[in-house]
Design a protein around this motif. Sequence first.
Motif, mmCIF file in Angstrom:
data_model
loop_
_atom_site.group_PDB
_atom_site.id
_atom_site.type_symbol
_atom_site.label_atom_id
_atom_site.label_comp_id
_atom_site.label_asym_id
_atom_site.label_seq_id
_atom_site.Cartn_x
_atom_site.Cartn_y
_atom_site.Cartn_z
ATOM 1 N N GLU A 131 7.601 16.818 -13.329
ATOM 2 C CA GLU A 131 6.250 16.652 -13.877
ATOM 3 C C GLU A 131 5.304 16.141 -12.789
ATOM 4 N N PRO A 132 4.187 16.828 -12.544
ATOM 5 C CA PRO A 132 3.253 16.415 -11.490
ATOM 6 C C PRO A 132 2.347 15.274 -11.953
ATOM 7 N N LEU A 133 2.752 14.070 -11.713
ATOM 8 C CA LEU A 133 1.976 12.901 -12.120
ATOM 9 C C LEU A 133 1.284 12.276 -10.918
ATOM 10 N N PRO A 134 0.056 11.841 -11.078
ATOM 11 C CA PRO A 134 -0.594 11.104 -9.998
ATOM 12 C C PRO A 134 0.093 9.752 -9.815
ATOM 13 N N ILE A 135 0.113 9.252 -8.600
ATOM 14 C CA ILE A 135 0.790 7.986 -8.312
ATOM 15 C C ILE A 135 0.252 6.853 -9.182
ATOM 16 N N GLN A 136 -1.033 6.907 -9.524
ATOM 17 C CA GLN A 136 -1.625 5.856 -10.350
ATOM 18 C C GLN A 136 -1.046 5.855 -11.771
ATOM 19 N N ARG A 175 0.828 -1.206 0.000
ATOM 20 C CA ARG A 175 0.000 0.000 0.000
ATOM 21 C C ARG A 175 0.865 1.260 0.000
ATOM 22 N N ILE A 176 0.442 2.264 -0.747
ATOM 23 C CA ILE A 176 1.117 3.561 -0.789
ATOM 24 C C ILE A 176 0.226 4.579 -0.093
ATOM 25 N N VAL A 177 0.813 5.317 0.852
ATOM 26 C CA VAL A 177 0.082 6.339 1.595
ATOM 27 C C VAL A 177 0.815 7.663 1.397
ATOM 28 N N TYR A 178 0.074 8.716 1.073
ATOM 29 C CA TYR A 178 0.724 10.018 0.908
ATOM 30 C C TYR A 178 -0.103 11.109 1.575
ATOM 31 N N VAL A 197 -1.816 -1.284 -7.106
ATOM 32 C CA VAL A 197 -1.489 -1.168 -5.687
ATOM 33 C C VAL A 197 -2.568 -0.337 -5.010
ATOM 34 N N GLU A 198 -2.734 -0.569 -3.747
ATOM 35 C CA GLU A 198 -3.682 0.224 -2.964
ATOM 36 C C GLU A 198 -3.051 1.579 -2.670
#
Length: 65
Positions: free
Chosen positions: A28-33, A3-6, A39-40
């Motif tokens: 570059e501002p990319l979403p983690i997805q 799991r990734i938590v931010y 991944v969760e």
Amino acid sequence: MGRIVYACSSQQLNEWSYAFDWPESPIEPLPIQAIIRHVEVDGPAESLIEEVKQMHIENFQRKNT
């Protein structure tokens, strides 16, 4: 990978940067997805947004004074 938590997103940081007229980030501002799939992901942590924002403000002021 687990799991990734931010705490805050790159989009939020860009919005703050724009609002405070800070220089544009070279990253570059990319979403983690967009970086990793299957991944969760939990975030942003709404309860930490103002605290993280204040940390960015203080860091910017410290670097630019």
